[in-house]
Design a protein around this motif. Structure first.
Motif, PDB file in Angstrom:
ATOM      1  N   UNK A  51       0.828  -1.206   0.000  1.00  0.00           N
ATOM      2  CA  UNK A  51       0.000   0.000   0.000  1.00  0.00           C
ATOM      3  C   UNK A  51       0.862   1.255   0.000  1.00  0.00           C
ATOM      4  N   UNK A  54       2.844   1.825  -3.268  1.00  0.00           N
ATOM      5  CA  UNK A  54       2.125   2.456  -4.378  1.00  0.00           C
ATOM      6  C   UNK A  54       1.994   3.954  -4.131  1.00  0.00           C
ATOM      7  N   UNK A  63       4.595  12.980  -8.515  1.00  0.00           N
ATOM      8  CA  UNK A  63       4.017  14.311  -8.327  1.00  0.00           C
ATOM      9  C   UNK A  63       5.005  15.295  -7.718  1.00  0.00           C
TER      10      UNK A  63
ATOM     11  N   UNK B  25      -7.029   0.260  -9.315  1.00  0.00           N
ATOM     12  CA  UNK B  25      -6.556   0.268  -7.924  1.00  0.00           C
ATOM     13  C   UNK B  25      -7.647   0.807  -7.008  1.00  0.00           C
ATOM     14  N   UNK B  29      -9.941  -1.673  -4.196  1.00  0.00           N
ATOM     15  CA  UNK B  29      -9.282  -1.332  -2.935  1.00  0.00           C
ATOM     16  C   UNK B  29      -9.648  -2.250  -1.806  1.00  0.00           C
ATOM     17  N   UNK B  33      -4.031  -4.828  -2.501  1.00  0.00           N
ATOM     18  CA  UNK B  33      -3.345  -3.656  -1.971  1.00  0.00           C
ATOM     19  C   UNK B  33      -3.661  -2.412  -2.781  1.00  0.00           C
ATOM     20  N   UNK B  34      -3.772  -1.311  -2.100  1.00  0.00           N
ATOM     21  CA  UNK B  34      -4.161  -0.080  -2.762  1.00  0.00           C
ATOM     22  C   UNK B  34      -5.437   0.431  -2.143  1.00  0.00           C
ATOM     23  N   UNK B  36      -8.303   4.115  -2.174  1.00  0.00           N
ATOM     24  CA  UNK B  36      -8.651   5.420  -2.724  1.00  0.00           C
ATOM     25  C   UNK B  36      -7.459   6.340  -2.855  1.00  0.00           C
ATOM     26  N   UNK B  37      -6.667   6.458  -1.791  1.00  0.00           N
ATOM     27  CA  UNK B  37      -5.560   7.417  -1.821  1.00  0.00           C
ATOM     28  C   UNK B  37      -4.523   7.022  -2.863  1.00  0.00           C
ATOM     29  N   UNK B  38      -4.155   5.736  -2.877  1.00  0.00           N
ATOM     30  CA  UNK B  38      -3.113   5.294  -3.803  1.00  0.00           C
ATOM     31  C   UNK B  38      -3.582   5.409  -5.250  1.00  0.00           C
ATOM     32  N   UNK B  41      -3.703   8.949  -6.380  1.00  0.00           N
ATOM     33  CA  UNK B  41      -2.361   9.464  -6.656  1.00  0.00           C
ATOM     34  C   UNK B  41      -1.872   8.993  -8.017  1.00  0.00           C
ATOM     35  N   UNK B  44      -3.677  10.990 -10.637  1.00  0.00           N
ATOM     36  CA  UNK B  44      -3.146  12.352 -10.654  1.00  0.00           C
ATOM     37  C   UNK B  44      -1.798  12.392 -11.353  1.00  0.00           C
ATOM     38  N   UNK B  45      -1.002  11.307 -11.215  1.00  0.00           N
ATOM     39  CA  UNK B  45       0.262  11.247 -11.945  1.00  0.00           C
ATOM     40  C   UNK B  45       0.029  11.311 -13.449  1.00  0.00           C
ATOM     41  N   UNK B 128     -13.903   4.374  -0.971  1.00  0.00           N
ATOM     42  CA  UNK B 128     -12.687   4.341  -1.787  1.00  0.00           C
ATOM     43  C   UNK B 128     -12.836   5.238  -3.000  1.00  0.00           C
ATOM     44  N   UNK B 131     -12.755   8.962  -1.906  1.00  0.00           N
ATOM     45  CA  UNK B 131     -11.404   9.431  -1.581  1.00  0.00           C
ATOM     46  C   UNK B 131     -10.543   9.491  -2.843  1.00  0.00           C
ATOM     47  N   UNK B 134     -11.366  12.576  -4.726  1.00  0.00           N
ATOM     48  CA  UNK B 134     -10.883  13.756  -4.008  1.00  0.00           C
ATOM     49  C   UNK B 134      -9.378  13.925  -4.174  1.00  0.00           C
ATOM     50  N   UNK B 135      -8.630  12.816  -3.990  1.00  0.00           N
ATOM     51  CA  UNK B 135      -7.174  12.908  -4.084  1.00  0.00           C
ATOM     52  C   UNK B 135      -6.746  13.262  -5.502  1.00  0.00           C
ATOM     53  N   UNK B 139      -4.542  16.650  -5.995  1.00  0.00           N
ATOM     54  CA  UNK B 139      -3.132  16.608  -6.388  1.00  0.00           C
ATOM     55  C   UNK B 139      -2.924  17.185  -7.781  1.00  0.00           C
TER      56      UNK B 139
ATOM     57  N   UNK C  50     -10.024  -7.124   2.438  1.00  0.00           N
ATOM     58  CA  UNK C  50      -8.695  -6.557   2.622  1.00  0.00           C
ATOM     59  C   UNK C  50      -8.623  -5.888   3.990  1.00  0.00           C
ATOM     60  N   UNK C  57     -10.884   2.430   6.457  1.00  0.00           N
ATOM     61  CA  UNK C  57     -12.180   3.034   6.170  1.00  0.00           C
ATOM     62  C   UNK C  57     -13.265   2.672   7.173  1.00  0.00           C
ATOM     63  N   UNK C  71      -6.011  17.435   3.147  1.00  0.00           N
ATOM     64  CA  UNK C  71      -5.722  17.610   1.721  1.00  0.00           C
ATOM     65  C   UNK C  71      -6.542  18.762   1.153  1.00  0.00           C
TER      66      UNK C  71
END
Lengths: 83, 155, 94
Positions: A51, A54, A63, B25, B29, B33-34, B36-38, B41, B44-45, B128, B131, B134-135, B139, C50, C57, C71
């Motif tokens: 996690x 990533x 970024x 991802x 979620x 692994x992974x 919302x945030x990941x 991101x 966003x990349x 997920x 988020x 939002x992220x 970003x 998971x 969450x 954020x």
């Protein structure tokens, strides 16, 4: 085998971190920070935290480098030599 | 300042794949692994790749600050509304009111180790997604804001 | 002299990190009651597979809400710093 890779990654982390601190060329330091983040995400993956790996690869290597380079474009490229 | 045509074309070709991977991802979620945030991101990349490859005037016509920050606000609102609905339905704040309900994401989860079913876990995939949106907005809009501040000064 | 001190510090750091990484075994974290509780009851209490997402969450939802708010506030601050200024607006930073 995993010990050798782990050692190489840790040594690379130290070298790239020292380069970020010592280097006067800010653009090189930003790229080196990207390498540092990538190695850090590899380290997280080796330590079984996919996690965080990533998140670190996306934010740190992608970024943050882009944000730093955009910020450097707004100022000068070379760090000023002070006293 | 704009990059060469090779970089712009490669960024345009790469963008949909990054988008698909990021949403994978986000939506898986609760199984892999992974989350919302990941995932946000990663998406966003992709956006930042598009922003960096093109010039600011070119990009600001296709991707506006208003849409990105609007998506960010929408994600945060969806997150809070999902949490408050648990309170309104007689549970607690952040109660999982969709799990085992038979509605969307409502299949009962198998106990113990199992390969996983996408249609489980109740509100967790919805949070997920919230988020993630939002992220992704936050970003990307940071880089867009910084680029606009520099383009204003003519550097 | 400074170079020598820097080299010594780097060497000590390297040796410390390597010694710490060699002494530990991978995949065997320290024992704690909290982990056991989450791993045994997480699936039936949250309905998710998971366990990390379950904690982020469901068990620790307030932390995620705080993270999202942080954020949001960061983007608000950056938008304030880089906003378009009006024609006759004066800079007054000092």
């Amino acid at each position: 085998m995993i010990d050798i890779i782990h050692g190489i990654v840790l040594a690379g982390l130290l070298v790239s971190a020292l380069y970020i601190v010592r280097c006067r060329d800010l653009l090189s330091a930003a790229i080196s920070f990207g390498i540092f983040s990538f190695l850090l995400s590899l380290e997280f993956y080796i330590l079984q935290a996919p996690d965080v790996a990533i998140a670190e690869a996306g934010i740190g290597a992608g970024l943050t480098t882009a944000i730093y380079i955009v910020a450097i474009r707004g100022t000068t490229r070379w760090e000023e030599v002070s006293g | 300042m704009t990059m060469s045509k090779i970089v712009r074309t490669a960024a345009g070709w790469l963008f949909p794949f990054i988008l698909v991977f990021g949403f994978y991802i986000v939506m898986h979620g609760h199984l892999t692994p992974g989350g919302g945030f990941q995932g946000g991101a990663v998406i966003a990349t992709g956006f930042v790749l598009l922003i960096v490859a093109g010039s600011y005037g070119d990009i600001s016509r296709r991707i506006t600050k208003a849409s990105l920050s609007g998506g960010e606000t929408l994600g945060l609102l969806l997150f809070i509304v999902t949490a408050i609905t648990g309170l309104a339905l007689g549970g607690t704040f952040f109660a999982n009111w969709l799990a085992d309900g038979g509605l969307i994401f409502g299949n009962p989860v198998l106990f113990g180790a199992n390969p996983g079913d996408l249609n489980t876990a109740g509100v967790i995939p919805i949070m997920n997604l919230a988020v993630g949106v939002e992220v992704l907005g936050a970003l990307s809009v940071i880089v867009l804001y910084m680029l606009s501040g520099i383009a204003e000064e003519g550097a | 002299m400074r170079l020598l001190v820097t080299g010594a510090v780097v060497l000590v750091l390297c040796a410390g990190m390597l010694a710490a990484s060699v002494g530990l075994e991978y995949g065997v974290p320290a024992f704690s009651d909290m982990d056991d509780y989450f791993i045994q009851h997480g699936q039936e209490q949250t309905g998710g597979n998971n366990i990390v997402t379950d904690i982020v969450f469901d068990f620790r939802g307030f932390d995620t809400l705080g993270e999202a708010t942080v954020l949001f506030t960061a983007v608000l601050g950056i938008g304030l710093a880089f906003r378009k200024r009006k024609e006759d607006e004066e800079y007054d930073y000092e």
